[in-house]
Each structure stands twice: as structure tokens, then as C-alpha cells.
Design a protein around this motif. Structure first.
Motif, PDB file in Angstrom:
ATOM      1  N   GLY A 104      -2.094   7.680  -8.110  1.00 36.51           N
ATOM      2  CA  GLY A 104      -3.095   8.428  -7.361  1.00 36.51           C
ATOM      3  C   GLY A 104      -4.071   7.464  -6.721  1.00 36.51           C
ATOM      4  N   LEU A 105      -4.329   7.640  -5.442  1.00 42.68           N
ATOM      5  CA  LEU A 105      -5.191   6.698  -4.724  1.00 42.68           C
ATOM      6  C   LEU A 105      -6.176   7.495  -3.880  1.00 42.68           C
ATOM      7  CD1 LEU A 105      -5.706   3.700  -4.181  1.00 42.68           C
ATOM      8  CD2 LEU A 105      -3.989   3.807  -2.372  1.00 42.68           C
ATOM      9  N   GLU A 106      -7.466   7.384  -4.220  1.00 39.68           N
ATOM     10  CA  GLU A 106      -8.516   8.061  -3.481  1.00 39.68           C
ATOM     11  C   GLU A 106      -9.543   7.024  -3.043  1.00 39.68           C
ATOM     12  OE1 GLU A 106     -10.243  11.270  -5.662  1.00 39.68           O
ATOM     13  OE2 GLU A 106      -8.306  12.046  -6.345  1.00 39.68           O
ATOM     14  N   LEU A 107      -9.855   7.049  -1.742  1.00 43.62           N
ATOM     15  CA  LEU A 107     -10.783   6.056  -1.203  1.00 43.62           C
ATOM     16  C   LEU A 107     -11.853   6.755  -0.393  1.00 43.62           C
ATOM     17  CD1 LEU A 107      -7.561   4.844  -0.391  1.00 43.62           C
ATOM     18  CD2 LEU A 107      -8.948   2.855  -0.905  1.00 43.62           C
ATOM     19  N   THR A 108     -13.101   6.350  -0.620  1.00 44.35           N
ATOM     20  CA  THR A 108     -14.230   6.968   0.070  1.00 44.35           C
ATOM     21  C   THR A 108     -15.228   5.885   0.471  1.00 44.35           C
ATOM     22  OG1 THR A 108     -13.991   8.942  -1.313  1.00 44.35           O
ATOM     23  CG2 THR A 108     -16.029   8.732  -0.078  1.00 44.35           C
ATOM     24  N   ASN A 109     -15.714   5.994   1.697  1.00 44.58           N
ATOM     25  CA  ASN A 109     -16.801   5.125   2.176  1.00 44.58           C
ATOM     26  C   ASN A 109     -16.433   3.641   2.123  1.00 44.58           C
ATOM     27  OD1 ASN A 109     -18.406   7.437   2.543  1.00 44.58           O
ATOM     28  ND2 ASN A 109     -19.221   7.301   0.465  1.00 44.58           N
ATOM     29  N   ILE A 110     -15.456   3.280   2.959  1.00 47.09           N
ATOM     30  CA  ILE A 110     -15.080   1.877   3.135  1.00 47.09           C
ATOM     31  C   ILE A 110     -15.800   1.380   4.388  1.00 47.09           C
ATOM     32  CG2 ILE A 110     -13.203   0.231   3.376  1.00 47.09           C
ATOM     33  CD1 ILE A 110     -13.082   1.850   0.799  1.00 47.09           C
ATOM     34  N   GLY A 111     -16.700   0.423   4.232  1.00 42.60           N
ATOM     35  CA  GLY A 111     -17.500  -0.020   5.368  1.00 42.60           C
ATOM     36  C   GLY A 111     -16.703  -0.745   6.428  1.00 42.60           C
ATOM     37  N   GLY A 112     -15.689  -1.501   6.007  1.00 43.87           N
ATOM     38  CA  GLY A 112     -14.871  -2.263   6.936  1.00 43.87           C
ATOM     39  C   GLY A 112     -13.520  -1.619   7.163  1.00 43.87           C
ATOM     40  N   SER A 113     -12.481  -2.456   7.157  1.00 42.11           N
ATOM     41  CA  SER A 113     -11.124  -1.985   7.407  1.00 42.11           C
ATOM     42  C   SER A 113     -10.397  -1.689   6.096  1.00 42.11           C
ATOM     43  CB  SER A 113     -10.339  -3.029   8.207  1.00 42.11           C
ATOM     44  OG  SER A 113     -10.948  -3.247   9.467  1.00 42.11           O
ATOM     45  N   LEU A 114      -9.259  -0.972   6.227  1.00 42.52           N
ATOM     46  CA  LEU A 114      -8.450  -0.607   5.062  1.00 42.52           C
ATOM     47  C   LEU A 114      -6.996  -0.961   5.342  1.00 42.52           C
ATOM     48  CD1 LEU A 114      -7.943   0.894   2.336  1.00 42.52           C
ATOM     49  CD2 LEU A 114      -7.689   2.984   3.691  1.00 42.52           C
ATOM     50  N   VAL A 115      -6.359  -1.657   4.383  1.00 40.74           N
ATOM     51  CA  VAL A 115      -4.939  -1.970   4.470  1.00 40.74           C
ATOM     52  C   VAL A 115      -4.248  -1.433   3.219  1.00 40.74           C
ATOM     53  CG1 VAL A 115      -3.199  -3.799   4.508  1.00 40.74           C
ATOM     54  CG2 VAL A 115      -5.266  -4.032   5.879  1.00 40.74           C
ATOM     55  N   LEU A 116      -3.175  -0.649   3.420  1.00 33.71           N
ATOM     56  CA  LEU A 116      -2.367  -0.139   2.314  1.00 33.71           C
ATOM     57  C   LEU A 116      -0.934  -0.615   2.510  1.00 33.71           C
ATOM     58  CD1 LEU A 116      -3.559   3.585   2.021  1.00 33.71           C
ATOM     59  CD2 LEU A 116      -4.416   1.589   0.769  1.00 33.71           C
ATOM     60  N   VAL A 117      -0.320  -1.158   1.460  1.00 35.50           N
ATOM     61  CA  VAL A 117       1.061  -1.611   1.509  1.00 35.50           C
ATOM     62  C   VAL A 117       1.831  -0.983   0.352  1.00 35.50           C
ATOM     63  CG1 VAL A 117       2.607  -3.601   1.415  1.00 35.50           C
ATOM     64  CG2 VAL A 117       0.438  -3.785   2.626  1.00 35.50           C
ATOM     65  N   GLU A 118       2.948  -0.317   0.680  1.00 31.30           N
ATOM     66  CA  GLU A 118       3.839   0.302  -0.306  1.00 31.30           C
ATOM     67  C   GLU A 118       3.103   1.316  -1.173  1.00 31.30           C
ATOM     68  OE1 GLU A 118       5.700  -2.901  -2.400  1.00 31.30           O
ATOM     69  OE2 GLU A 118       6.966  -3.441  -0.697  1.00 31.30           O
ATOM     70  N   SER A 119       2.210   2.049  -0.567  1.00 36.30           N
ATOM     71  CA  SER A 119       1.484   3.095  -1.286  1.00 36.30           C
ATOM     72  C   SER A 119       2.343   4.343  -1.416  1.00 36.30           C
ATOM     73  CB  SER A 119       0.187   3.433  -0.544  1.00 36.30           C
ATOM     74  OG  SER A 119      -0.428   4.570  -1.102  1.00 36.30           O
ATOM     75  N   ASN A 120       2.168   5.076  -2.525  1.00 33.99           N
ATOM     76  CA  ASN A 120       2.881   6.332  -2.751  1.00 33.99           C
ATOM     77  C   ASN A 120       1.977   7.526  -2.482  1.00 33.99           C
ATOM     78  OD1 ASN A 120       5.291   5.129  -3.427  1.00 33.99           O
ATOM     79  ND2 ASN A 120       4.845   5.066  -5.606  1.00 33.99           N
ATOM     80  N   GLY A 121       1.169   7.441  -1.452  1.00 33.42           N
ATOM     81  CA  GLY A 121       0.285   8.543  -1.095  1.00 33.42           C
ATOM     82  C   GLY A 121      -1.162   8.171  -1.326  1.00 33.42           C
ATOM     83  N   ALA A 122      -2.044   8.741  -0.491  1.00 35.06           N
ATOM     84  CA  ALA A 122      -3.462   8.415  -0.605  1.00 35.06           C
ATOM     85  C   ALA A 122      -4.284   9.426   0.173  1.00 35.06           C
ATOM     86  CB  ALA A 122      -3.738   7.010  -0.080  1.00 35.06           C
ATOM     87  N   THR A 123      -5.532   9.570  -0.248  1.00 41.65           N
ATOM     88  CA  THR A 123      -6.537  10.272   0.540  1.00 41.65           C
ATOM     89  C   THR A 123      -7.651   9.277   0.831  1.00 41.65           C
ATOM     90  OG1 THR A 123      -7.736  11.063  -1.421  1.00 41.65           O
ATOM     91  CG2 THR A 123      -6.021  12.500  -0.521  1.00 41.65           C
ATOM     92  N   ALA A 124      -8.160   9.317   2.052  1.00 44.38           N
ATOM     93  CA  ALA A 124      -9.205   8.378   2.435  1.00 44.38           C
ATOM     94  C   ALA A 124     -10.201   9.076   3.346  1.00 44.38           C
ATOM     95  CB  ALA A 124      -8.606   7.161   3.125  1.00 44.38           C
ATOM     96  N   HIS A 125     -11.476   8.871   3.069  1.00 42.74           N
ATOM     97  CA  HIS A 125     -12.545   9.484   3.847  1.00 42.74           C
ATOM     98  C   HIS A 125     -13.555   8.405   4.252  1.00 42.74           C
ATOM     99  CE1 HIS A 125     -11.079  13.344   2.243  1.00 42.74           C
ATOM    100  NE2 HIS A 125     -11.078  12.749   1.060  1.00 42.74           N
ATOM    101  N   ASN A 126     -13.925   8.442   5.508  1.00 46.29           N
ATOM    102  CA  ASN A 126     -14.997   7.581   6.008  1.00 46.29           C
ATOM    103  C   ASN A 126     -14.644   6.097   5.923  1.00 46.29           C
ATOM    104  OD1 ASN A 126     -16.506   9.968   6.337  1.00 46.29           O
ATOM    105  ND2 ASN A 126     -17.426   9.760   4.303  1.00 46.29           N
ATOM    106  N   ILE A 127     -13.781   5.676   6.842  1.00 48.74           N
ATOM    107  CA  ILE A 127     -13.401   4.276   6.978  1.00 48.74           C
ATOM    108  C   ILE A 127     -14.104   3.738   8.219  1.00 48.74           C
ATOM    109  CG2 ILE A 127     -11.502   2.629   7.100  1.00 48.74           C
ATOM    110  CD1 ILE A 127     -11.454   4.455   4.636  1.00 48.74           C
TER     111      ILE A 127
END
Length: 233
Positions: free
Chosen positions: A47-70
Motif C-alpha cells: 500500500g502506497l499513499e503519498l500526500t504533499n510532496i513539495g518537489g517531484s515524485l518518481v515511482l518504479v515498479e510500484s503495485n499501485g498508489a494514491t498521491a495528492h498534491n505533488i
């Protein structure tokens, strides 16, 4: 204090005020609540949940994710599963993406190689994508152009709206321009529905008709956000 670690029976909470690299087991559920800079994550976490990333986001070989405010751009490589992204300040680029994808409110462009699933893409810029053979119903809204490459032998029902009054179809047999800003047409024998709304032109190309420039552009290079290794792996 630069590092704080709090543990209970179900979770470990880590707070750090400097750059860091975290190693975690693949069955771990990762929740990132705030990052002042950029984040890069490699591995198929449960399970991957990401919130409020000020810069950039890189995901490699992820099995799903939710991301808010990049705040910056987002890049995905060889990812599968369910992805729900919203409020990306920069662009979204993805290579080898499969699964269900919903991307709302991207300030820049969207470029996807291997768009295979049902979902909704909303971008302030243009959208360029190569559709996989398993593509389902798809809705795309773009402030700029929409350019899609579809597999040979696969049919679609197309509802296209172009603010530039330009809708073009390029197949192996012919190239045609459809008059008017709002067009409904069928490719092949029909199939999944593509609902496309663009401020610019809408262009659909059968695989093999897209040209080398499009091939190079639709396969964006995935790089880490800095010279370091992935920050979570």
C-alpha cells in the motif's frame, strides 16, 4: 532533533528534517504525509499513499498508489495496479504503466506509454499516449492537444471535441480529417468508448502511423529526482 521514530503495535512513524534513505519490506504499507523536497520510491509495496510532496515524485515498479498534491512533476516506470493521482503541479510521464489509472488536475502535459486501463485523465497541457490492447473505456480532457496511438485490429467508439475544430484519424488504409469541433465515429467494429475533449486538436493514429518523433517523445526517460539512489526501497 533531526530524527524521531515512534513505534506502536501496528506502525512505525518516522520524522526527519534532512534527506534520508529508508529500506522497508515489500509487504509494508507506506504512507508519506509530507516531504519538503522530492521523493523517489522503488519496489512493489502493498500500500502506497503519498500526500504533499513539495518537489517531484518518481515511482518504479510500484503495485499501485494514491498521491495528492505533488508540487513538481511525476514519473512512473514499470508500474501496475490502481493509481489515483490528483493535483500535480508539473507534468506526468509514465512508461510501462498497466492497471486502473485516474489522474486529475495535472498542470502540465501527460505522456503515457502503455495506457491500458479504464480511467480519467485531466491535464492543463497536452496528452500523448500509446494505448495498450487491453484498454477499456477512457476519458481524457486536455487544455492542449490530444494525440493517441491505438493498436492495430482493435476497435473503439470515439466521442471527440476539439476547440481547434480539428479531429484527425490516421490508419494504415487512409488519413482523414473529420469536420466540426464535435465528432462521433467508430474505429473498426467498435469497442471501448474514448471520450476526448481538447482545447487543441484531437489526433488518433493506428500503430505504425505515428512517426519516429512521436515514438521518441512518448517514451520519456525515467530518471531519479537527484543523483542519489531511490529514497524508499
Amino acid at each position: 532533533r533531526d530524527l524521531e521514530i515512534h513505534q506502536n503495535t501496528t506502525a512505525i512513524e518516522i520524522r526527519i528534517h534532512e534527506d534520508c534513505v529508508i529500506h522497508a519490506p515489500t509487504h509494508a504499507e507506506i504512507k508519506v504525509q509530507e516531504v519538503g523536497g522530492s521523493a523517489s520510491i522503488s519496489g512493489g509495496f502493498a500500500g502506497l499513499e503519498l500526500t504533499n510532496i513539495g518537489g517531484s515524485l518518481v515511482l518504479v515498479e510500484s503495485n499501485g498508489a494514491t498521491a495528492h498534491n505533488i508540487g513538481g512533476s511525476s514519473k512512473l516506470s514499470s508500474c501496475k495496479g490502481t493509481f489515483k493521482f490528483d493535483n500535480i503541479g508539473g507534468s506526468l510521464k509514465a512508461v510501462g504503466l498497466t492497471g486502473t489509472v485516474s489522474v486529475m488536475n495535472v498542470g502540465g502535459h501527460i505522456k503515457v506509454d502503455g495506457l491500458a486501463a479504464q480511467g480519467h485523465l485531466l491535464a492543463g497541457g497536452s496528452v500523448k499516449a500509446r494505448l495498450a490492447e487491453s484498454v477499456q473505456d477512457l476519458e481524457i480532457t486536455a487544455g492542449g492537444h490530444i494525440k493517441l496511438v491505438y493498436p492495430s485490429g482493435v476497435g473503439f467508439v470515439v466521442h471527440a471535441n476539439s476547440g481547434a475544430n480539428r479531429v484527425k484519424l490516421h490508419s494504415a488504409e487512409a488519413e482523414k480529417s473529420l469536420s466540426g469541433g464535435s465528432v462521433q465515429t467508430t474505429i473498426g467494429t467498435g469497442g471501448p468508448t474514448l471520450r476526448l475533449r481538447a482545447g487543441g486538436a484531437v489526433v488518433l493514429m493506428e500503430a505504425g502511423q505515428e512517426g519516429e518523433d512521436f515514438k521518441e517523445e512518448i517514451q520519456p526517460e525515467i530518471e531519479w529526482v537527484s543523483d542519489t539512489e531511490p529514497r524508499i526501497r
